[in-house]
Design a protein around this motif. Sequence first.
Motif, short mmCIF file in Angstrom:
data_model
loop_
_atom_site.label_atom_id
_atom_site.label_comp_id
_atom_site.label_asym_id
_atom_site.label_seq_id
_atom_site.Cartn_x
_atom_site.Cartn_y
_atom_site.Cartn_z
N ARG A 120 0.73 -1.11 0.13
CA ARG A 120 0.01 -0.42 0.07
C ARG A 120 1.24 1.62 -0.02
O ARG A 120 0.46 2.36 -0.18
CB ARG A 120 -1.44 0.04 1.15
CG ARG A 120 0.29 0.50 2.58
CD ARG A 120 -1.40 0.58 3.89
NE ARG A 120 -0.46 0.35 5.26
CZ ARG A 120 -1.35 0.54 6.00
NH1 ARG A 120 -2.71 0.67 6.24
NH2 ARG A 120 -0.56 0.62 7.19
N THR A 121 2.24 1.26 0.51
CA THR A 121 2.66 2.20 0.43
C THR A 121 2.71 2.84 -0.59
O THR A 121 4.14 4.28 -1.30
CB THR A 121 4.45 1.86 1.85
OG1 THR A 121 4.85 1.22 1.25
CG2 THR A 121 3.51 1.61 2.55
N THR A 122 3.18 1.90 -2.02
CA THR A 122 3.40 2.72 -2.80
C THR A 122 2.60 1.95 -4.96
O THR A 122 2.22 2.92 -4.74
CB THR A 122 5.25 1.75 -3.80
OG1 THR A 122 4.58 0.30 -3.62
CG2 THR A 122 6.44 1.53 -3.19
N VAL A 175 -0.18 2.51 -4.57
CA VAL A 175 -1.24 4.17 -4.82
C VAL A 175 -0.89 5.28 -5.13
O VAL A 175 -1.78 6.04 -5.75
CB VAL A 175 -1.70 4.41 -3.48
CG1 VAL A 175 -2.45 3.32 -2.49
CG2 VAL A 175 -0.84 4.55 -2.20
N LEU A 176 0.21 4.76 -5.33
CA LEU A 176 0.97 6.66 -5.97
C LEU A 176 1.54 6.36 -8.00
O LEU A 176 0.91 7.57 -8.16
CB LEU A 176 2.38 7.04 -5.63
CG LEU A 176 2.49 6.49 -4.04
CD1 LEU A 176 4.31 6.58 -3.71
CD2 LEU A 176 1.86 7.73 -3.63
N PHE A 177 1.20 5.20 -8.23
CA PHE A 177 1.72 4.86 -10.02
C PHE A 177 0.95 4.88 -10.67
O PHE A 177 -0.27 4.13 -10.53
CB PHE A 177 3.04 4.39 -9.90
CG PHE A 177 4.04 4.44 -9.31
CD1 PHE A 177 4.91 5.49 -10.00
CD2 PHE A 177 4.35 3.74 -7.72
CE1 PHE A 177 6.19 5.61 -8.62
CE2 PHE A 177 5.94 4.11 -7.16
CZ PHE A 177 6.11 5.11 -7.19
N ALA A 179 11.88 18.48 -13.29
CA ALA A 179 11.79 16.93 -12.94
C ALA A 179 12.34 15.88 -11.68
O ALA A 179 13.66 17.03 -11.60
CB ALA A 179 12.26 16.36 -13.84
N PHE A 180 12.29 15.37 -10.80
CA PHE A 180 13.05 14.43 -10.14
C PHE A 180 12.42 12.89 -10.42
O PHE A 180 10.96 13.22 -10.93
CB PHE A 180 12.76 15.03 -8.76
CG PHE A 180 11.46 15.15 -8.29
CD1 PHE A 180 10.50 15.08 -7.66
CD2 PHE A 180 11.52 13.89 -7.05
CE1 PHE A 180 9.49 14.60 -7.48
CE2 PHE A 180 10.07 13.46 -6.31
CZ PHE A 180 8.96 13.94 -7.14
N GLY A 181 13.41 11.79 -9.94
CA GLY A 181 12.80 10.64 -10.21
C GLY A 181 14.47 10.00 -9.81
O GLY A 181 15.18 10.35 -9.38
C1 LIG Z 1 4.61 7.55 -0.35
C2 LIG Z 1 4.16 9.02 0.87
C3 LIG Z 1 2.75 9.47 0.22
C4 LIG Z 1 3.96 8.89 2.34
O1 LIG Z 1 3.17 9.66 2.73
P1 LIG Z 1 3.67 10.39 4.40
O2 LIG Z 1 3.22 11.59 5.57
O3 LIG Z 1 5.36 10.02 4.57
O4 LIG Z 1 3.89 8.85 4.89
P2 LIG Z 1 4.46 7.38 5.75
O5 LIG Z 1 4.93 7.02 5.28
O6 LIG Z 1 5.26 8.98 6.41
O7 LIG Z 1 3.21 7.22 6.49
C5 LIG Z 1 2.38 7.46 7.30
C6 LIG Z 1 1.48 6.31 7.81
O8 LIG Z 1 0.92 5.42 6.36
C7 LIG Z 1 0.95 4.51 6.64
N1 LIG Z 1 0.63 4.28 4.67
C8 LIG Z 1 1.44 4.41 4.03
N2 LIG Z 1 0.56 4.48 3.60
C9 LIG Z 1 -1.04 4.13 3.86
C10 LIG Z 1 -1.81 3.95 2.64
N3 LIG Z 1 -1.69 3.68 1.15
N4 LIG Z 1 -2.61 3.85 2.85
C11 LIG Z 1 -2.92 4.11 4.83
N5 LIG Z 1 -1.62 3.89 5.16
C12 LIG Z 1 -0.48 3.93 4.48
C13 LIG Z 1 2.21 4.20 6.69
O9 LIG Z 1 1.98 2.43 7.73
C14 LIG Z 1 2.14 4.36 8.13
O10 LIG Z 1 1.80 4.37 8.98
P3 LIG Z 1 2.25 3.94 10.32
O11 LIG Z 1 2.53 5.53 11.12
O12 LIG Z 1 1.49 3.14 11.99
O13 LIG Z 1 4.14 3.65 10.31
C15 LIG Z 1 4.90 10.66 0.67
O14 LIG Z 1 5.72 10.52 1.69
C16 LIG Z 1 5.70 10.99 -0.30
O15 LIG Z 1 4.72 11.60 -1.01
N6 LIG Z 1 7.22 11.02 -1.16
C17 LIG Z 1 7.26 11.05 -1.89
C18 LIG Z 1 7.08 10.15 -2.66
C19 LIG Z 1 7.46 10.00 -4.18
O16 LIG Z 1 7.10 10.96 -5.07
N7 LIG Z 1 7.80 8.85 -5.25
C20 LIG Z 1 8.33 8.81 -6.69
C21 LIG Z 1 9.87 9.94 -6.57
S1 LIG Z 1 9.12 10.17 -7.99
#
Ligand SMILES: CC(C)(COP(=O)(O)OP(=O)(O)OC[C@H]1O[C@@H](n2cnc3c(N)ncnc32)[C@H](O)[C@@H]1OP(=O)(O)O)[C@@H](O)C(=O)NCCC(=O)NCCS
Length: 329
Positions: free
Chosen positions: A155-157, A159-161, A315-317
Amino acid sequence: MGSPDIAILGTGSYAPVNVLTNEDLSKQVDTSHEWIFTRTGICERRIAGEDETTSFMAAAAARAAMADAGVTAADIDLIIVATVTPDMPMPATACFVQNLIGAPSRAACFDINAACSGFLYALDTAWAMLGSGRYRHALVIGAEKLSSAVNWKDRTTCVLFGDGAGAVVLGPARGSAQVLGVRLYAEGSHANLLCIPGGGSRVPDPSSSPEGPQRVIAMKGREIFKIAVREMEQAAREILAEHDLMPDQISCVIPHQANLRIIHALAEYLELPRDRLFVNVERYGNTSAASIPLALDEARRSGRIKPGELTLMLAFGAGLTYGSALVRW
Ligand SMILES: CC(C)(COP(=O)(O)OP(=O)(O)OC[C@H]1O[C@@H](n2cnc3c(N)ncnc32)[C@H](O)[C@@H]1OP(=O)(O)O)[C@@H](O)C(=O)NCCC(=O)NCCS
């Protein structure tokens, strides 16, 4: 400096019709629309079907860009595809695109991997090659099928792409439009913050060691967030200083569409009114190399960019690569 007489002649994009909403995702992993939207600004993303390969999407975006530019495939002598999700490790996706659009065999075709900065890396490469005088019209494409590289249980990745493609035709300037500058950077010391650790030559067959690195995106989101804002601010400030411009002289800024909070933090650091930013992350999520050209095409087609105006792309990546590009229309 690159060549002053090269311009973006046309833009195009392609997005798969299949929409995956946050609501849909919350039925697959432990997440919610509220969490995703407040943390990222994303509401939905597009997911490509089986036949919508990276090259298929790239070719569709390329056809739209060629139509917009008023050129045909016969005019194209350079095709660069920026992607981290090529159709295959070999050959280059650009070769599949060449075949799909019917570009001539004298066209040079290759891919660039600079992750989400890939489109700017490809733009700079094409700009330099056209500037040499040995190529006349280039297709610069960012295309991704990230749904094939995402761990749908993480779920941590996941949801983003999202998936999609964007393209531009670069060629001899007509009128005052031109590419004014591109700046590229990388911080390889952060290469492990965002990667697909398995499936390359280090771990060719991840399935043979299920506990080891997998062929899916692994990311340290928090660290990337902070670095991304700093990097894009630096890339913006340096290119603006090089051209004696202040941020408020840019009418449209197109940042990489990864996260709305990153984009808003960037605007704050640059003291840029939010209405200067073009944002579509809510509808597509992060489409990596496709993100900037997809947004650029939408911005142009919606009238957000007008002749004579300046556009700044940031851009960043993964890499971590980053960069900026300045164009006049
Ligand atoms: C990924 C991102 C959205 C996470 O947001 P965040 O505020 O940093 O959240 P955290 O990673 O600290 O997680 C906070 C909590 O949410 C939880 N969590 C993570 N993903 C979750 C989801 N999809 N749904 C619900 N909860 C989630 C975590 O497990 C964590 O729980 P915990 O506090 O009990 O450990 C954010 O860090 C981000 O966007 N970073 C940049 C990533 C990016 O752009 N990558 C591509 C680069 S090109």
